[in-house]
Scaffold this active site. Sequence first.
Site, PDB file in Angstrom:
ATOM      1  N   GLU A   1       0.903  -1.173   0.023  1.00 57.07           N
ATOM      2  CA  GLU A   1       0.072  -0.025  -0.061  1.00 57.07           C
ATOM      3  C   GLU A   1       0.969   1.270  -0.068  1.00 57.07           C
ATOM      4  OE1 GLU A   1      -3.520   1.941   2.924  1.00 57.07           O
ATOM      5  OE2 GLU A   1      -2.003   0.380   3.676  1.00 57.07           O
TER       6      GLU A   1
ATOM      7  N   LYS B   1      -9.821   1.558  -2.009  1.00 51.18           N
ATOM      8  CA  LYS B   1      -9.561   0.936  -0.569  1.00 51.18           C
ATOM      9  C   LYS B   1     -11.288   1.286  -0.023  1.00 51.18           C
ATOM     10  CE  LYS B   1      -6.911   1.404   3.660  1.00 51.18           C
ATOM     11  NZ  LYS B   1      -6.026   1.885   4.491  1.00 51.18           N
TER      12      LYS B   1
ATOM     13  N   CYS C   1      -5.114  -3.195   3.189  1.00 52.44           N
ATOM     14  CA  CYS C   1      -4.969  -2.831   4.652  1.00 52.44           C
ATOM     15  C   CYS C   1      -5.887  -2.948   5.411  1.00 52.44           C
ATOM     16  CB  CYS C   1      -4.309  -1.509   4.632  1.00 52.44           C
ATOM     17  SG  CYS C   1      -3.344  -1.211   6.396  1.00 52.44           S
TER      18      CYS C   1
END
Length: 286
Positions: free
Chosen positions: A41, A114, A157
Amino acid sequence: MVLAAIGQICSSASMVHNLTQCQNLALKAVAAGAKALFLPEASDYIASSAAESVELCQDVSKSPFVRGLQKTAKEHALPINVGIHEPTEPPSNRIRNTLIWIDKDGNVANRYQKLHLFDLDLRPNGPRLKESDSTEPGNEVVPPYHTTLGKIGSLICFDLRFPEPALRLRRLGADVLLYPSAFTVPTGKLHWEILLRSRAIETQCWVIAAAQCGTHNGKRVSYGDTIAITPNGQIAGRLDRVENIEDEKEQAREPELLVVDIDLDSIKQVRHSIPLQRRLDVYPEV
């Protein structure tokens, strides 16, 4: 044998420096015979503030970091999966945290934004870290895409803490789940491995988690522990991690590379030996 190369870096605010790290790992991946390189990321940069993060953000067509990786991918016929920042549309004071797949011809062939943002506010006695100050959340689970390593499903994440998108990707046919990350050290010690293994076990997918590791600036340190996990929840390989923030040096760690054989037959074996018949009539939203 289908080899995946998984990179661990420590991004700074310098895209030139970060690109050099990633290109060096790409060369090592090619030398190892890997069929794809997976990077963490925010590989393009990690800023010291929300304002700096917005200021550094560039469209992929102009980003020297992305264009550099596209050139590397095309020169070596090496697909590269990498987490970057992109401007919102229309431009605003927030940006997008995305994961892109650069194919062997150097084209951006897939993109995921995300979904879940890390918003922490423990004031007055604790820290405040609100990703939503500078980042716009995504709004869809992007279907898996075909690669030589099977069908890949993308997450990033903090998405790791939620099983629903992983289960959704499994239903859509994913063989491999990605969780590129820049995990904090305290939460990494507590939850990183166990959550990744849980996502692998419950979906019976390979899990690849390329991680940021080390000191980015005076405010940020990432846990590391880049890891690959089999569909049966076993650790196939891992890299170094931060054990103690106080022991970390001010300068960034050197990039590392993990090479793992993604055994696609193991997916069929696990799913055959432990069949998971989900009651979608009871919880159709998953």
